[in-house]
Enzyme design. Structure first.
Site, PDB file in Angstrom:
ATOM      1  N   ILE A   1       0.960  -1.239  -0.084  1.00  0.00           N
ATOM      2  CA  ILE A   1      -0.088   0.055   0.198  1.00  0.00           C
ATOM      3  C   ILE A   1       0.914   1.213  -0.219  1.00  0.00           C
ATOM      4  O   ILE A   1       2.059   1.105   0.377  1.00  0.00           O
ATOM      5  CB  ILE A   1      -1.180   0.211   1.312  1.00  0.00           C
ATOM      6  CG1 ILE A   1      -2.463   1.032   1.120  1.00  0.00           C
ATOM      7  CG2 ILE A   1      -0.085   0.276   2.544  1.00  0.00           C
ATOM      8  CD1 ILE A   1      -3.286   0.866   2.126  1.00  0.00           C
ATOM      9  N   CYS A   2       0.454   2.250  -0.480  1.00  0.00           N
ATOM     10  CA  CYS A   2       1.011   3.813  -0.351  1.00  0.00           C
ATOM     11  C   CYS A   2      -0.228   4.591  -0.278  1.00  0.00           C
ATOM     12  O   CYS A   2      -1.151   4.413   0.331  1.00  0.00           O
ATOM     13  CB  CYS A   2       1.816   4.095  -1.872  1.00  0.00           C
ATOM     14  SG  CYS A   2       0.888   4.102  -3.045  1.00  0.00           S
ATOM     15  N   GLN A   3       0.107   5.808  -0.516  1.00  0.00           N
ATOM     16  CA  GLN A   3      -1.013   6.945  -0.398  1.00  0.00           C
ATOM     17  C   GLN A   3      -2.130   6.888  -1.291  1.00  0.00           C
ATOM     18  O   GLN A   3      -3.194   6.884  -1.061  1.00  0.00           O
ATOM     19  CB  GLN A   3      -0.446   8.455  -0.530  1.00  0.00           C
ATOM     20  CG  GLN A   3      -1.301   9.383   0.119  1.00  0.00           C
ATOM     21  CD  GLN A   3      -1.484   9.258   1.813  1.00  0.00           C
ATOM     22  OE1 GLN A   3      -0.793   8.823   2.415  1.00  0.00           O
ATOM     23  NE2 GLN A   3      -2.892   9.529   1.905  1.00  0.00           N
TER      24      GLN A   3
END
Length: 101
Positions: free
Chosen positions: A68-70
């Protein structure tokens, strides 16, 4: 954003049901500051720019990686890098932390 061959895509809703799965590794590729500001319990922070160096020592090739990231863009890049490094089970969380509630 086009899915890359061999990379599974899930929604944050799917992620909620997968978080308890001990057979998976959960990786957050945002910066340390982003991670410290808002994180999901169970995720390990390995910023994208450190991924190549740290993957070998900190990640198992025997377990699925959920990344996951932003927004989903950096995690997509991370998934591609992980595939090149020989990780076969790689999953990207669509929408990233922006979609997490």
């Amino acid at each position: 954003m086009f899915p890359t061959k061999g990379i599974r895509m899930i929604t944050t809703k799917d992620l909620k049901s997968e978080l308890k799965d001990k057979k998976k590794q959960f990786i957050d590729v945002r910066t340390v500051n982003e991670f410290n500001g808002n994180k999901i319990k169970g995720f390990k922070n390995i910023p994208l720019h450190e991924l190549k160096q740290k993957a070998v020592t900190e990640l198992s090739k025997d377990k699925e990686l959920v990344v996951i990231c932003q927004s989903g863009m950096r995690s997509q890049q991370a998934c591609k890098q992980l595939k090149k490094l020989g990780y076969n089970q790689v999953t990207n969380v669509k929408g990233g932390m922006n979609a997490w509630q």
